[in-house]
Write a protein that holds these residues in place. Structure first.
Motif, PDB file in Angstrom:
ATOM      1  N   SER A   3       0.824  -1.210   0.000  1.00 26.32           N
ATOM      2  CA  SER A   3       0.000   0.000   0.000  1.00 26.32           C
ATOM      3  C   SER A   3       0.858   1.260   0.000  1.00 26.32           C
ATOM      4  O   SER A   3       0.384   2.343  -0.353  1.00 26.32           O
ATOM      5  CB  SER A   3      -0.943   0.012   1.206  1.00 26.32           C
ATOM      6  OG  SER A   3      -0.246   0.251   2.412  1.00 26.32           O
ATOM      7  N   ARG A   4       2.127   1.125   0.383  1.00 23.92           N
ATOM      8  CA  ARG A   4       3.076   2.240   0.305  1.00 23.92           C
ATOM      9  C   ARG A   4       4.008   2.115  -0.886  1.00 23.92           C
ATOM     10  O   ARG A   4       4.364   3.099  -1.537  1.00 23.92           O
ATOM     11  CB  ARG A   4       3.918   2.302   1.593  1.00 23.92           C
ATOM     12  CG  ARG A   4       3.103   2.619   2.849  1.00 23.92           C
ATOM     13  CD  ARG A   4       3.960   2.594   4.108  1.00 23.92           C
ATOM     14  NE  ARG A   4       4.314   1.228   4.523  1.00 23.92           N
ATOM     15  CZ  ARG A   4       5.520   0.706   4.461  1.00 23.92           C
ATOM     16  NH1 ARG A   4       6.536   1.437   3.997  1.00 23.92           N
ATOM     17  NH2 ARG A   4       5.764  -0.533   4.867  1.00 23.92           N
ATOM     18  N   GLN A  34      -4.475  -2.233  -3.342  1.00 22.52           N
ATOM     19  CA  GLN A  34      -4.707  -1.672  -4.669  1.00 22.52           C
ATOM     20  C   GLN A  34      -5.870  -0.685  -4.653  1.00 22.52           C
ATOM     21  O   GLN A  34      -5.810   0.381  -5.276  1.00 22.52           O
ATOM     22  CB  GLN A  34      -4.960  -2.804  -5.667  1.00 22.52           C
ATOM     23  CG  GLN A  34      -3.737  -3.689  -5.898  1.00 22.52           C
ATOM     24  CD  GLN A  34      -4.062  -4.913  -6.741  1.00 22.52           C
ATOM     25  OE1 GLN A  34      -5.054  -5.604  -6.510  1.00 22.52           O
ATOM     26  NE2 GLN A  34      -3.225  -5.192  -7.725  1.00 22.52           N
ATOM     27  N   LEU A  35      -6.943  -1.058  -3.943  1.00 21.61           N
ATOM     28  CA  LEU A  35      -8.094  -0.158  -3.840  1.00 21.61           C
ATOM     29  C   LEU A  35      -7.696   1.153  -3.182  1.00 21.61           C
ATOM     30  O   LEU A  35      -8.087   2.239  -3.638  1.00 21.61           O
ATOM     31  CB  LEU A  35      -9.210  -0.843  -3.043  1.00 21.61           C
ATOM     32  CG  LEU A  35     -10.470  -0.024  -2.759  1.00 21.61           C
ATOM     33  CD1 LEU A  35     -11.150   0.402  -4.053  1.00 21.61           C
ATOM     34  CD2 LEU A  35     -11.427  -0.811  -1.875  1.00 21.61           C
ATOM     35  N   LYS A  36      -6.920   1.077  -2.103  1.00 19.27           N
ATOM     36  CA  LYS A  36      -6.467   2.295  -1.434  1.00 19.27           C
ATOM     37  C   LYS A  36      -5.636   3.158  -2.387  1.00 19.27           C
ATOM     38  O   LYS A  36      -5.759   4.395  -2.380  1.00 19.27           O
ATOM     39  CB  LYS A  36      -5.639   1.938  -0.192  1.00 19.27           C
ATOM     40  CG  LYS A  36      -5.192   3.166   0.588  1.00 19.27           C
ATOM     41  CD  LYS A  36      -4.348   2.795   1.802  1.00 19.27           C
ATOM     42  CE  LYS A  36      -3.920   4.054   2.552  1.00 19.27           C
ATOM     43  NZ  LYS A  36      -3.043   3.748   3.709  1.00 19.27           N
ATOM     44  N   ASN A  93     -11.359   1.005   9.016  1.00 11.49           N
ATOM     45  CA  ASN A  93     -10.347   1.929   8.500  1.00 11.49           C
ATOM     46  C   ASN A  93      -9.154   1.164   7.928  1.00 11.49           C
ATOM     47  O   ASN A  93      -8.970  -0.024   8.197  1.00 11.49           O
ATOM     48  CB  ASN A  93      -9.915   2.944   9.568  1.00 11.49           C
ATOM     49  CG  ASN A  93      -9.238   2.301  10.758  1.00 11.49           C
ATOM     50  OD1 ASN A  93      -8.292   1.523  10.603  1.00 11.49           O
ATOM     51  ND2 ASN A  93      -9.704   2.623  11.961  1.00 11.49           N
ATOM     52  N   TRP A  94      -8.344   1.890   7.167  1.00 12.91           N
ATOM     53  CA  TRP A  94      -7.255   1.236   6.438  1.00 12.91           C
ATOM     54  C   TRP A  94      -6.243   0.581   7.371  1.00 12.91           C
ATOM     55  O   TRP A  94      -5.682  -0.470   7.048  1.00 12.91           O
ATOM     56  CB  TRP A  94      -6.551   2.231   5.518  1.00 12.91           C
ATOM     57  CG  TRP A  94      -7.371   2.636   4.338  1.00 12.91           C
ATOM     58  CD1 TRP A  94      -7.849   3.870   4.034  1.00 12.91           C
ATOM     59  CD2 TRP A  94      -7.821   1.778   3.279  1.00 12.91           C
ATOM     60  NE1 TRP A  94      -8.571   3.846   2.870  1.00 12.91           N
ATOM     61  CE2 TRP A  94      -8.567   2.571   2.376  1.00 12.91           C
ATOM     62  CE3 TRP A  94      -7.673   0.421   3.001  1.00 12.91           C
ATOM     63  CZ2 TRP A  94      -9.155   2.065   1.226  1.00 12.91           C
ATOM     64  CZ3 TRP A  94      -8.267  -0.098   1.845  1.00 12.91           C
ATOM     65  CH2 TRP A  94      -9.000   0.710   0.982  1.00 12.91           C
ATOM     66  N   ILE A 153      -7.702  -2.753   8.173  1.00 18.69           N
ATOM     67  CA  ILE A 153      -7.822  -3.597   6.985  1.00 18.69           C
ATOM     68  C   ILE A 153      -6.481  -4.166   6.563  1.00 18.69           C
ATOM     69  O   ILE A 153      -6.363  -5.353   6.226  1.00 18.69           O
ATOM     70  CB  ILE A 153      -8.433  -2.790   5.826  1.00 18.69           C
ATOM     71  CG1 ILE A 153      -9.889  -2.423   6.131  1.00 18.69           C
ATOM     72  CG2 ILE A 153      -8.359  -3.578   4.511  1.00 18.69           C
ATOM     73  CD1 ILE A 153     -10.485  -1.438   5.150  1.00 18.69           C
ATOM     74  N   LEU A 154      -5.438  -3.332   6.584  1.00 16.36           N
ATOM     75  CA  LEU A 154      -4.145  -3.743   6.053  1.00 16.36           C
ATOM     76  C   LEU A 154      -3.192  -4.290   7.115  1.00 16.36           C
ATOM     77  O   LEU A 154      -2.057  -4.645   6.807  1.00 16.36           O
ATOM     78  CB  LEU A 154      -3.478  -2.559   5.350  1.00 16.36           C
ATOM     79  CG  LEU A 154      -4.224  -2.057   4.098  1.00 16.36           C
ATOM     80  CD1 LEU A 154      -3.605  -0.764   3.595  1.00 16.36           C
ATOM     81  CD2 LEU A 154      -4.235  -3.111   3.000  1.00 16.36           C
ATOM     82  N   LYS A 155      -3.659  -4.379   8.330  1.00 14.87           N
ATOM     83  CA  LYS A 155      -2.817  -4.913   9.393  1.00 14.87           C
ATOM     84  C   LYS A 155      -2.432  -6.350   9.087  1.00 14.87           C
ATOM     85  O   LYS A 155      -3.268  -7.182   8.726  1.00 14.87           O
ATOM     86  CB  LYS A 155      -3.564  -4.846  10.728  1.00 14.87           C
ATOM     87  CG  LYS A 155      -2.729  -5.294  11.924  1.00 14.87           C
ATOM     88  CD  LYS A 155      -3.518  -5.165  13.229  1.00 14.87           C
ATOM     89  CE  LYS A 155      -2.707  -5.601  14.425  1.00 14.87           C
ATOM     90  NZ  LYS A 155      -3.478  -5.512  15.696  1.00 14.87           N
ATOM     91  N   GLN A 156      -1.140  -6.640   9.236  1.00  5.86           N
ATOM     92  CA  GLN A 156      -0.657  -7.981   8.925  1.00  5.86           C
ATOM     93  C   GLN A 156      -1.053  -8.988   9.998  1.00  5.86           C
ATOM     94  O   GLN A 156      -1.036  -8.671  11.170  1.00  5.86           O
ATOM     95  CB  GLN A 156       0.878  -7.964   8.766  1.00  5.86           C
ATOM     96  CG  GLN A 156       1.332  -7.228   7.526  1.00  5.86           C
ATOM     97  CD  GLN A 156       0.759  -7.817   6.254  1.00  5.86           C
ATOM     98  OE1 GLN A 156      -0.059  -7.199   5.574  1.00  5.86           O
ATOM     99  NE2 GLN A 156       1.168  -9.027   5.911  1.00  5.86           N
TER     100      GLN A 156
END
Length: 471
Positions: free
Chosen positions: A270-271, A313-315, A464-465, A468-471
């Motif tokens: 995401s980065r 990708q959506l972010k 929130n992101w 959602i993206l937390k590993q």
């Protein structure tokens, strides 16, 4: 006597031959049959002997003189006109270089890993749907391709291997299936020449396509790649070998299909992915040129990392300027990481370009995207953007919805489209106090949520992101 004469001829010809090698040349991405970006100022460059005046002349009516630097490199800018051709581009310095059958039109870069690299003719044991008929009808003098040969390098290269080709069955069959479908839709609608540059390698992560400066400053976790034997997955090596030689060839924009190789760290992607896009835009120095990409297709062996990569990708689409994402969760292949419906993928990418860059009004280009959630008693009500006439299931059963309870645990949920398509109601008989909703949260789904243009909604989660993206 014959031997003496032969030695004499070799003696006088050798200097001439060596001299020719140092004479005026265009950069490797230039060639006969190429397409140059219309109605703009294009960059043209090449090599010659140091401190040599090179006159660049284009038969559409412009010319410019430049002087090579101490390393023998020359750069120039030429103004292009409206679409058309064929034209001739000539550079005269210590020698003469001439390129023929050049068209002015639209130029797009097609990048990524195997799903973009997949040829129109298909791959071993893997078909592309409808490819034989597409190949049979591929003769088109206004559609042209340049495929960059695979090159892995620890340092940035100035040249690449490839050649411009006119579309016909033999050449189209070997070109990117997604790229071909994208370019053909543009060419047919716009009625102008389209040039496609394909630079792809299967199984490769985004860090391989990003410059060393960005990796060192923003992603130090990849610095270990610089101290071991390199391969196509190593940081920067494909940027060096397959992107740097193309810069600054003037583009309209880029399309991209990649992400599978980064699925194990969605938060990092995401980065990393936005950093790669920014990196390319900075190096090309053409501003925030269009960058449209494909979300990962459903795939049963992707596991949960697949969905989180889709969210990264959506972010990116929602936060990176002048970007767009094609969702294909309705045309995946359960057990194939390379879905056969490549024509639809390329054509959906073209919708973004046509709407955003060529000002085609009245068409939809994006599937619905989550806008808001409202909880009322035991039900969640969700609204969407990019669905001006509302959402639809296209007469499918609404499936793959989940709703969370007050403890954050998700349960299978039912969904119903209400308010004439303007909202979605989600609930579960097992959840009295819902908090969040998510959709298509599995590596393989068959999409059931669309806008009225038939474009599918991405998998999404209302949290929130960071969560959602937390590993």
């Amino acid at each position: 006597m014959k031997n003496t004469m032969l030695k004499y001829l070799l003696f006088i010809c050798l200097p001439i031959t060596l001299g020719l090698e140092a004479q005026t040349k265009f950069a490797s991405v230039f060639g006969d049959h190429m397409v140059l970006q219309r109605n703009t100022n294009i960059k043209v460059w090449g090599t010659d002997a140091p401190n040599t005046t090179v006159k660049i002349t284009a038969s559409w009516g412009v010319s410019k003189s430049v002087i090579t630097d101490a390393k023998g490199k020359w750069y120039g800018t030429l103004k292009t006109t409206k679409a058309g051709g064929p034209y001739v581009l000539e550079a005269k310095g210590s020698g003469n270089a001439e390129l023929n059958d050049i068209l002015l039109g639209e130029v797009w870069l097609c990048g990524g890993q195997s799903n973009m690299a997949m040829k129109l003719k298909g791959g071993p044991g893997q078909h592309i749907e409808g490819s034989n008929d597409i190949i049979l009808n591929s003769t088109n003098s206004n559609l042209r391709f340049f495929t960059v040969n695979k090159a892995v390098s620890e340092t940035p290269l100035n040249s690449c291997v490839g050649e411009w080709q006119v579309s016909r069955p033999k050449t189209a069959a070997e070109f990117s299936a997604v790229g071909y479908a994208f370019g053909l839709r543009l060419q047919k609608y716009l009625g102008v020449p389209v040039g496609l540059i394909s630079s792809n390698v299967g199984g490769t992560p985004a860090q391989a396509w990003t410059s060393k400066e960005v990796i060192v400053s923003e992603f130090p976790e990849f610095k270990k790649d610089f101290s071991k034997e390199i391969n196509t997955k190593s940081a920067t090596v494909l940027y060096n070998g397959m992107i740097k030689p193309l810069i600054p060839f003037t583009l309209k924009g880029a399309i991209w299909y990649q992400g599978e190789a980064n699925r194990w760290n969605a938060e990092q992607y995401s980065r990393l992915f936005p950093a790669m896009i920014k990196n390319w835009r900075t190096q090309w120095n053409q501003g925030d040129f269009p960058f449209y990409f494909v979300q990962l297709a459903p795939y049963i062996h992707g596991k949960e990392g697949w969905v989180k990569l889709q969210q990264a990708q959506l972010k990116t689409m929602l936060t990176v300027k002048n970007s767009g994402m094609v969702v294909i969760n309705d045309i995946g292949a359960k057990t194939r990481i390379h879905p056969p419906k490549k024509k639809e993928v390329g054509e959906r990418l073209a919708l973004w370009a046509l709407a955003k860059d060529y000002e085609v009004e009245g068409i939809a280009y994006s599937g619905p995207t989550f806008k808001s959630i409202k909880i009322e008693k035991n039900k969640a009500f969700i609204r969407f953007e990019e669905a001006p006439l509302g959402i639809t299931s296209l007469e499918k059963e609404l499936t793959n919805f989940e709703i969370s309870d007050e403890n954050g645990k998700y349960h299978p949920a039912k969904a119903k489209i209400i308010e004439k398509g303007m909202a979605l109601q989600v609930w579960s008989d097992n959840v009295l106090h819902p908090k969040h909703v998510r959709y298509a949260w599995k590596s393989y789904v068959e999409g059931s949520l669309f806008n009225t243009a038939g474009l599918p909604a991405s998998s999404f989660c209302t949290e929130n992101w960071d969560v959602i993206l937390k590993q």
